[in-house]
Design an enzyme around this catalytic site. Structure first.
Site, PDB file in Angstrom:
ATOM      1  N   ASP A   7      45.803  31.116  32.454  1.00  0.00           N
ATOM      2  CA  ASP A   7      46.442  31.208  31.146  1.00  0.00           C
ATOM      3  C   ASP A   7      47.634  30.256  31.173  1.00  0.00           C
ATOM      4  O   ASP A   7      47.807  29.474  32.123  1.00  0.00           O
ATOM      5  CB  ASP A   7      46.830  32.651  30.808  1.00  0.00           C
ATOM      6  CG  ASP A   7      48.000  33.183  31.614  1.00  0.00           C
ATOM      7  OD1 ASP A   7      48.502  32.482  32.535  1.00  0.00           O
ATOM      8  OD2 ASP A   7      48.438  34.317  31.341  1.00  0.00           O
ATOM      9  N   HIS A   8      48.466  30.313  30.147  1.00  0.00           N
ATOM     10  CA  HIS A   8      49.614  29.413  30.048  1.00  0.00           C
ATOM     11  C   HIS A   8      50.606  29.595  31.198  1.00  0.00           C
ATOM     12  O   HIS A   8      51.184  28.626  31.677  1.00  0.00           O
ATOM     13  CB  HIS A   8      50.330  29.614  28.709  1.00  0.00           C
ATOM     14  CG  HIS A   8      50.790  31.018  28.488  1.00  0.00           C
ATOM     15  ND1 HIS A   8      49.916  32.040  28.128  1.00  0.00           N
ATOM     16  CD2 HIS A   8      52.010  31.594  28.599  1.00  0.00           C
ATOM     17  CE1 HIS A   8      50.593  33.169  28.014  1.00  0.00           C
ATOM     18  NE2 HIS A   8      51.868  32.927  28.302  1.00  0.00           N
ATOM     19  N   CYS A  64      47.515  33.374  36.572  1.00  0.00           N
ATOM     20  CA  CYS A  64      48.352  33.699  35.417  1.00  0.00           C
ATOM     21  C   CYS A  64      49.794  33.751  35.919  1.00  0.00           C
ATOM     22  O   CYS A  64      50.079  33.328  37.036  1.00  0.00           O
ATOM     23  CB  CYS A  64      47.908  34.986  34.727  1.00  0.00           C
ATOM     24  SG  CYS A  64      48.165  36.521  35.639  1.00  0.00           S
ATOM     25  N   GLY A  65      50.699  34.266  35.120  1.00  0.00           N
ATOM     26  CA  GLY A  65      52.098  34.282  35.526  1.00  0.00           C
ATOM     27  C   GLY A  65      52.345  35.036  36.817  1.00  0.00           C
ATOM     28  O   GLY A  65      52.995  34.533  37.728  1.00  0.00           O
ATOM     29  N   THR A  66      51.807  36.240  36.908  1.00  0.00           N
ATOM     30  CA  THR A  66      51.983  37.048  38.119  1.00  0.00           C
ATOM     31  C   THR A  66      50.722  37.141  38.956  1.00  0.00           C
ATOM     32  O   THR A  66      50.781  37.514  40.118  1.00  0.00           O
ATOM     33  CB  THR A  66      52.391  38.489  37.766  1.00  0.00           C
ATOM     34  OG1 THR A  66      51.325  39.092  37.008  1.00  0.00           O
ATOM     35  CG2 THR A  66      53.698  38.530  36.990  1.00  0.00           C
ATOM     36  N   GLY A  67      49.576  36.865  38.365  1.00  0.00           N
ATOM     37  CA  GLY A  67      48.297  37.053  39.021  1.00  0.00           C
ATOM     38  C   GLY A  67      47.739  38.450  38.816  1.00  0.00           C
ATOM     39  O   GLY A  67      46.567  38.707  39.085  1.00  0.00           O
ATOM     40  N   GLY A  69      47.561  40.496  35.845  1.00  0.00           N
ATOM     41  CA  GLY A  69      46.699  40.692  34.678  1.00  0.00           C
ATOM     42  C   GLY A  69      45.344  40.040  34.824  1.00  0.00           C
ATOM     43  O   GLY A  69      44.307  40.648  34.530  1.00  0.00           O
ATOM     44  N   HIS A  97      37.081  40.775  55.125  1.00  0.00           N
ATOM     45  CA  HIS A  97      36.798  42.203  54.977  1.00  0.00           C
ATOM     46  C   HIS A  97      36.153  42.569  53.652  1.00  0.00           C
ATOM     47  O   HIS A  97      35.345  43.499  53.604  1.00  0.00           O
ATOM     48  CB  HIS A  97      38.080  43.022  55.122  1.00  0.00           C
ATOM     49  CG  HIS A  97      38.714  42.896  56.464  1.00  0.00           C
ATOM     50  ND1 HIS A  97      39.736  43.707  56.869  1.00  0.00           N
ATOM     51  CD2 HIS A  97      38.496  42.050  57.504  1.00  0.00           C
ATOM     52  CE1 HIS A  97      40.118  43.388  58.086  1.00  0.00           C
ATOM     53  NE2 HIS A  97      39.370  42.367  58.493  1.00  0.00           N
ATOM     54  N   ASN A  98      36.537  41.891  52.570  1.00  0.00           N
ATOM     55  CA  ASN A  98      36.074  42.275  51.235  1.00  0.00           C
ATOM     56  C   ASN A  98      35.072  41.297  50.636  1.00  0.00           C
ATOM     57  O   ASN A  98      34.561  41.549  49.558  1.00  0.00           O
ATOM     58  CB  ASN A  98      37.260  42.392  50.264  1.00  0.00           C
ATOM     59  CG  ASN A  98      38.389  43.217  50.801  1.00  0.00           C
ATOM     60  OD1 ASN A  98      39.513  42.733  50.935  1.00  0.00           O
ATOM     61  ND2 ASN A  98      38.111  44.466  51.144  1.00  0.00           N
ATOM     62  N   ARG A 132      30.620  47.629  58.843  1.00  0.00           N
ATOM     63  CA  ARG A 132      31.586  48.508  58.163  1.00  0.00           C
ATOM     64  C   ARG A 132      32.102  47.870  56.884  1.00  0.00           C
ATOM     65  O   ARG A 132      32.310  48.556  55.878  1.00  0.00           O
ATOM     66  CB  ARG A 132      32.733  48.875  59.095  1.00  0.00           C
ATOM     67  CG  ARG A 132      33.580  47.697  59.518  1.00  0.00           C
ATOM     68  CD  ARG A 132      34.582  48.071  60.603  1.00  0.00           C
ATOM     69  NE  ARG A 132      35.154  46.868  61.144  1.00  0.00           N
ATOM     70  CZ  ARG A 132      36.442  46.637  61.237  1.00  0.00           C
ATOM     71  NH1 ARG A 132      37.317  47.552  60.855  1.00  0.00           N
ATOM     72  NH2 ARG A 132      36.877  45.507  61.729  1.00  0.00           N
ATOM     73  N   HIS A 133      32.277  46.554  56.891  1.00  0.00           N
ATOM     74  CA  HIS A 133      32.753  45.872  55.685  1.00  0.00           C
ATOM     75  C   HIS A 133      31.652  45.779  54.635  1.00  0.00           C
ATOM     76  O   HIS A 133      31.913  45.956  53.443  1.00  0.00           O
ATOM     77  CB  HIS A 133      33.307  44.490  56.033  1.00  0.00           C
ATOM     78  CG  HIS A 133      34.488  44.542  56.947  1.00  0.00           C
ATOM     79  ND1 HIS A 133      35.591  45.321  56.704  1.00  0.00           N
ATOM     80  CD2 HIS A 133      34.728  43.918  58.120  1.00  0.00           C
ATOM     81  CE1 HIS A 133      36.467  45.175  57.679  1.00  0.00           C
ATOM     82  NE2 HIS A 133      35.960  44.333  58.557  1.00  0.00           N
ATOM     83  N   ARG A 136      31.430  49.148  52.962  1.00  0.00           N
ATOM     84  CA  ARG A 136      32.529  49.378  52.012  1.00  0.00           C
ATOM     85  C   ARG A 136      32.337  48.586  50.719  1.00  0.00           C
ATOM     86  O   ARG A 136      32.636  49.092  49.630  1.00  0.00           O
ATOM     87  CB  ARG A 136      33.854  49.033  52.684  1.00  0.00           C
ATOM     88  CG  ARG A 136      34.189  50.012  53.790  1.00  0.00           C
ATOM     89  CD  ARG A 136      35.329  49.548  54.658  1.00  0.00           C
ATOM     90  NE  ARG A 136      35.513  50.492  55.766  1.00  0.00           N
ATOM     91  CZ  ARG A 136      36.126  50.173  56.892  1.00  0.00           C
ATOM     92  NH1 ARG A 136      36.631  48.961  57.068  1.00  0.00           N
ATOM     93  NH2 ARG A 136      36.260  51.073  57.841  1.00  0.00           N
TER      94      ARG A 136
END
Length: 142
Positions: A7-8, A64-67, A69, A97-98, A132-133, A136
């Protein structure tokens, strides 16, 4: 292929990431936004995640600004595992892991120098394939 969007609030950092990807010879597609005019981050999260879920791109980068949203919006899409990372340890761990397929960054939180190291770590780290990963991740997808 990497799908990238912002975004902006993330536009300026996205431009730095794009230059970095080009310098490294990494193919990408930019899904916007294309300037710093105010816009809505869910639009770009949906565009990027669609490319991944349809198999057109392997991974994505959203800013985005903070990541925050943009990561929330991305994680609403089935099959997407978006991780907001503020350091290289988190980027490495979320890939191992993810099997995260989308990196989220905060353009007003992380400077360009660190962000580029996070991008490299995210893109260069493979999933561990540990049972295990995998178990999950299956539980997340249910």
């Amino acid at each position: 292929m990497i799908a990238i969007g912002s975004d902006h609030g993330g536009y300026a950092l996205k431009q730095e990431v794009i230059k970095h990807l080009e310098k490294k010879g990494i193919e990408y597609q930019d899904f916007g936004c294309y300037n710093e005019d105010s816009c809505d981050y869910p639009v770009y999260a949906k565009l990027v995640t669609k490319e991944i879920t349809e198999g057109n791109c392997e991974k994505g980068i959203l800013i985005c600004g903070t990541g925050i949203g943009i990561s929330i919006a991305a994680n609403k899409v089935p099959g997407i595992r978006a991780a907001l990372c503020t350091d290289c340890f988190c980027a490495e761990a979320t890939r191992q892991h993810n099997d995260a397929n989308v990196l989220c960054l905060g353009g007003r939180v992380v400077g360009a120098g660190l962000a580029l190291k996070i991008v490299d770590t995210f893109l260069d780290t493979p999933f561990s394939n540990d049972e295990r990963h995998m178990r999950r991740i299956c539980l997340i997808e249910q």
